[in-house]
Design an enzyme around this catalytic site. Structure first.
Site, short mmCIF file in Angstrom:
data_model
loop_
_atom_site.label_atom_id
_atom_site.label_comp_id
_atom_site.label_asym_id
_atom_site.label_seq_id
_atom_site.Cartn_x
_atom_site.Cartn_y
_atom_site.Cartn_z
N ASP A 34 18.36 28.79 32.32
CA ASP A 34 19.21 28.78 33.52
C ASP A 34 20.58 29.44 33.26
O ASP A 34 21.50 29.34 34.07
CB ASP A 34 19.41 27.35 34.03
N GLU A 36 22.88 28.68 31.16
CA GLU A 36 23.93 27.89 30.51
C GLU A 36 23.94 28.26 29.03
O GLU A 36 22.93 28.69 28.48
CB GLU A 36 23.64 26.39 30.68
N ARG A 93 45.50 40.61 36.33
CA ARG A 93 46.12 41.22 37.52
C ARG A 93 46.37 40.19 38.62
O ARG A 93 46.95 40.51 39.64
CB ARG A 93 45.25 42.37 38.03
N HIS A 127 48.98 43.29 31.84
CA HIS A 127 49.36 44.05 33.03
C HIS A 127 50.84 43.82 33.36
O HIS A 127 51.55 44.75 33.75
CB HIS A 127 48.47 43.61 34.19
N ASP A 168 51.80 55.19 38.61
CA ASP A 168 52.40 54.49 39.75
C ASP A 168 53.74 53.89 39.32
O ASP A 168 54.06 53.83 38.14
CB ASP A 168 51.47 53.42 40.34
N LYS A 192 53.90 57.32 45.12
CA LYS A 192 52.96 57.76 46.15
C LYS A 192 53.58 57.57 47.52
O LYS A 192 53.74 56.45 47.98
CB LYS A 192 51.65 56.96 46.03
N ARG A 194 52.94 58.21 51.28
CA ARG A 194 51.85 58.61 52.17
C ARG A 194 52.41 59.01 53.53
O ARG A 194 53.16 58.25 54.14
CB ARG A 194 50.85 57.46 52.33
N ASP A 218 48.63 54.40 31.13
CA ASP A 218 48.37 53.24 31.98
C ASP A 218 47.89 52.09 31.10
O ASP A 218 47.50 52.30 29.95
CB ASP A 218 47.31 53.58 33.04
C1 R5P Z 1 47.48 49.02 38.33
O1 R5P Z 1 48.53 48.50 38.62
C2 R5P Z 1 47.03 49.17 36.93
O2 R5P Z 1 48.08 49.44 36.06
C3 R5P Z 1 45.97 50.24 36.81
O3 R5P Z 1 46.55 51.47 37.21
C4 R5P Z 1 44.80 49.95 37.70
O4 R5P Z 1 44.36 48.63 37.52
C5 R5P Z 1 43.66 50.89 37.41
O5 R5P Z 1 42.61 50.60 38.27
P1 R5P Z 1 41.63 51.73 38.77
O6 R5P Z 1 41.11 52.44 37.56
O7 R5P Z 1 40.55 50.96 39.49
O8 R5P Z 1 42.36 52.63 39.70
#
Ligand code: R5P
Length: 297
Positions: A34, A36, A93, A127, A168, A192, A194, A218
């Site tokens: 199952d 576990e 996150r 993060h 970002d 970014k 938009r 990143d």
């Molecule tokens: C966002 O704030 C993180 O630093 C990464 O940029 C993000 O989690 C990356 O996610 P993905 O590859 O899905 O765009």
């Protein structure tokens, strides 16, 4: 000291143990029909310091449960102390309430680890560095940025024709630290903007990247969407090469295909998450954090 590995990242655990001139101690993980799990420590740990290494990448829920059971088994077997190494921290996150009505999943994980009375936690490139503040137990927050800085130096990418890029605004602190490790190498963060009518995304600091090499930094790559869209914007601005450094290769869904098919030239990640063979791709190179972790044990 006895070193144990959960099932998610044995290759990293073996490397860490090797740096410490040790072998991994045996651990039985039995999975019932199952699904576990039953965990049994296969070594004497009475009065010993025990280390458990487990990345809590996909599937985070299962992998956390396994980690909790290992810690419990070590405690019940009389380990003097338990150091918990979580190279990639699942749920990182979700460290605060973003919208009214949400829970804080990261806090739940912290509460459980504390209830299990681990003595120390070692993590990498969270993060948000604020996450360590959620812990009352000592939490050592390591970073792969010095490893990335070494590669950049060895490749002579810090000689004026390269710019560090955060994909970002949230990652600007990270890229600033890397810049400082490289004699204040220039950096930008993609803002970014938009256009609400056309939907088009534009980038601030446009001219600084033209004809330069862009090094995107990143903490993690999950779907690959963030990197692909940053790379597209940079490509349109006429950069000569795009290199990516990211600590955690989460690689959800089609991330590998997206990255291989993107305008990115090279992707460096680390082994905080074991990259399955089927998720590896030509442009990928995996750097190891094993020595960095071993140095702290
Ligand atoms: C966002 O704030 C993180 O630093 C990464 O940029 C993000 O989690 C990356 O996610 P993905 O590859 O899905 O765009």
């Amino acid at each position: 000291m006895k070193i144990f590995s959960g099932s998610t990242n044995k290759p990293l655990a073996i490397k860490i143990a090797k740096f410490l001139k040790q072998e991994l101690s045996p651990l039985e993980i039995h999975i019932f029909p199952d699904e576990e799990k039953r965990v049994r420590v296969g070594d004497k740990v009475l009065g010993e310091d025990a280390v458990v290494i487990q990345s809590t990448s996909t599937n985070a829920d299962k992998n956390y449960m396994e980690l909790f059971f290992i810690i419990d088994a070590l405690k019940r077997s009389g380990a003097k102390s338990v150091i918990c190494v979580i190279p990639y921290v699942g749920y990182e996150r979700q460290d605060h309430v973003f919208r009214e009505g949400e829970g804080v999943s990261m806090q739940v994980i912290v509460n459980i680890l504390e209830a299990l009375a681990i003595d120390k936690l070692i993590v990498l490139d969270l993060h948000s560095s604020r996450i360590t503040e959620l812990f009352k137990i000592p939490a050592l927050h390591l970073s792969a940025l010095p490893i990335f800085a070494e590669i950049i130096k060895n490749k002579h990418w810090n000689n004026g024709d390269t710019i560090l890029v955060s994909p970002d605004m949230g990652g600007i602190r990270r890229v600033k630290i890397l810049s400082e490790l490289l004699n204040n190498m220039p950096y930008i963060a993609i803002e970014k903007n938009r256009d609400l009518t056309s939907g088009e995304i534009s980038m601030a600091d446009i001219d600084t990247v033209t004809k330069k090499r862009a090094v995107i930094v990143d903490d993690m790559i999950s779907t690959g969407g963030t990197i692909a869209s940053a790379a597209n914007l940079l490509g349109k601005k006429g950069v000569k090469e795009i290199i990516v450094f990211a600590t955690h290769a989460v690689f959800s869904g089609n991330a590998s295909k997206i990255l291989q098919g993107s305008v990115v030239d090279k992707v460096y990640v680390t082994d905080t998450i074991d990259v399955a063979r089927e998720k590896q791709f030509m442009k990928l190179e995996v750097l190891s954090v094993a020595e960095m972790i071993a140095d702290k044990l």
